[in-house]
Design an enzyme around this catalytic site. Structure first.
Site, mmCIF file in Angstrom:
data_model
loop_
_atom_site.group_PDB
_atom_site.id
_atom_site.type_symbol
_atom_site.label_atom_id
_atom_site.label_comp_id
_atom_site.label_asym_id
_atom_site.label_seq_id
_atom_site.Cartn_x
_atom_site.Cartn_y
_atom_site.Cartn_z
ATOM 1 N N ASP A 275 0.390 -1.279 -0.007
ATOM 2 C CA ASP A 275 0.302 -0.276 -0.281
ATOM 3 C C ASP A 275 0.755 1.348 0.495
ATOM 4 O OD1 ASP A 275 -2.204 -1.768 0.766
ATOM 5 O OD2 ASP A 275 -3.242 -0.744 2.253
ATOM 6 N N HIS A 417 4.019 -2.237 3.106
ATOM 7 C CA HIS A 417 3.655 -0.929 2.617
ATOM 8 C C HIS A 417 5.416 -0.867 1.894
ATOM 9 C CE1 HIS A 417 1.053 -0.070 5.967
ATOM 10 N NE2 HIS A 417 -0.003 0.313 4.882
HETATM 11 NI NI NI Z 1 -2.892 3.264 3.421
#
Ligand code: NI
Length: 466
Positions: A275, A417
């Site tokens: 992400d 991430h």
């Molecule tokens: Ni996010």
């Protein structure tokens, strides 16, 4: 009357003398020819190349490949085998190599007990694809040495084949290298030149012949361990059946656009999701790792960042990864007005479509904050996660690794991430150990569609097998 008789007798004696003379001439001729031959043979032993040696002792044939064997005992023990092929290009290459070695041997050899032997074998792999393997064995004053060579070629075209010619994609050479490192526990550098090593291929294995200077022994790989990277036309039914039984093998590398086969869907599946990117540094690093590991992942990109680094998004898409939406500006959609929420979703969708040409069919609302009403407005599958790496919090590769490995299950969707260097550091170990544990990496789309159906507005976490 009498004159005629004399003439007749004279004629007979002339014929007789002529016959004797002719016979004698033939004998002399033969003697001369034999002498000539023995001179030639002497000469041959000293100077000639094997292509000119024609004393065939034995012939062996494999498909369209034959061998002739020559055994000589002077000046040292020499046993030569050379291929007889319709295609001159291949045989002359091999003969030249042997000639060179033989010439070198003759210069060095001083004793009658010295020996030079060539051992040669052929195998037919498929259709016109043949391998010729040979070994030159030398004994000079009791010092023995052995060198192996191999040629794999298309007999019809006379073209020598590279190992990468047998692979679905040339870059799968890298996959093979990593597999070999795992198998042999030798450093990766050992297999650096695998694409240029001589090799031979039989119905069930491939053998590589490193040069002596490469500090690597001759090694072989069963084809049943590498069917995932071999062109399908080179995977025989027998090898494909064997591959089903083999535990330790290269896992299939699958394409985002290719639906999973029933065999793949029956395996443990896992989707890595990243992400908040793209990031010009860390996302690029991650793409490099994914490429090297031949692993596929899903990127939930932010629209504003995608607009800033469209080339990274395009690169990820072109390399087979799934590009999904993480909205435009990472707002908490539950806390903003419906209009703002809708704009967050629409703008991100449009931005991604402009880059990849495909509207993202999966969305992940920031913080996982969503509700039924919002879900219905996304026009995409709503993809959350079941394994939270907490990478943004720990920023510690070991902690990230431990968290993921302790929670992963068949069908897991793992949240990571790609904007933190610590996450990138944790990824290779996670991927390696998941592979070792028998997991197959898939995109979110593949995971969902192989086990259930991908529907707009439906919320997904882990997709367990049935
Ligand atoms: Ni996010």
């Amino acid at each position: 009357m009498k004159k005629r008789v004399y003439l007749m007798l004279l004629l007979i004696s002339v014929l007789f003398v002529a016959m004797i003379g002719f016979k004698h001439y033939q004998v002399v001729q033969k003697r001369q020819r034999l002498k000539q031959e023995s001179i030639q043979r002497e000469k041959m032993l000293k100077t000639k190349t094997i292509a000119e040696i024609k004393k065939t002792i034995q012939t062996e044939t494999v498909g369209a490949v034959s061998f002739q064997e020559v055994i000589l005992t002077q000046p040292a023990k020499i046993g030569l085998v050379f291929p007889v092929l319709e295609n001159q290009k291949i045989s002359s290459q091999i003969n030249q190599k042997i000639d060179t070695a033989l010439a070198a041997f003759k210069t060095k050899s001083k004793q009658k007990t010295d020996a030079f032997y060539v051992v040669m074998k052929a195998s037919r792999f498929k259709d016109n694809v043949y391998s010729i393997y040979y070994e030159i064995q030398e004994d000079i004053s009791g010092e023995k040495s052995k060198i192996s060579y191999a040629y794999t070629f298309d007999l019809k075209s006379g073209q020598l084949l590279n190992w990468s010619d047998f692979l679905i994609k040339p870059e799968y050479i890298e996959t093979l290298k990593r597999f070999l490192v795992g198998q042999t526990l030798k450093p990766q550098e050992s297999f650096e030149k695998i694409e240029t090593l001589p090799f031979s291929i039989t119905s069930d294995k491939v053998m590589f012949y490193p040069l002596a200077s490469e500090n690597l022994d001759v090694f072989s790989i069963p084809l049943s361990q590498i069917t995932a990277i071999l062109k399908p036309e080179y995977v025989s039914e027998k090898v494909a059946t064997e591959a089903l039984q083999v535990q330790n093998k290269i896992m299939p590398i699958i394409d985002r656009n290719v639906p999973l086969t029933p065999e793949m869907s029956s395996k443990k599946l896992v989707a890595l999701t990243f992400d908040d990117g793209p990031n010009p540094v860390t996302t690029r690093q991650l793409l490099g790792i994914l490429k090297q590991e031949q692993t596929i992942a899903t990127f939930f990109v932010l629209g504003e960042r995608a607009a800033q680094y469209p080339e990274i998004v395009k690169e990820a898409y072109d390399e087979g990864h799934q590009i999904a939406s993480h909205t435009m500006n990472h707002r908490n959609l539950v806390k903003v007005s419906r209009e703002v929420a809708q704009a967050e979703i629409n703008q991100a969708g449009a931005t991604i479509t402009n880059i990849t040409g495909k509207y993202p069919n999966a969305v992940r609302p920031p913080y996982g904050a969503t509700n039924d009403q919002l879900n219905a407005s996304y026009q995409a599958a709503v993809v959350l996660w079941d394994v939270d790496s907490l990478d943004w919090q720990s920023k510690n590769p070991d902690a990230i690794y431990t968290k993921v490995m302790s929670e992963v299950q068949d069908g897991s969707i793992i949240l990571l991430h790609d904007i933190h260097p610590t996450t990138i550091s944790a990824v290779p170990r996670i991927m390696n150990d998941l592979k070792q544990a028998g997991y197959q990496f898939v995109t979110v789309e593949q995971l969902i569609s192989s086990r259930t159906t991908l529907e707009n507005g439906r919320q997904y976490r882990r997709i367990s097998p049935n």
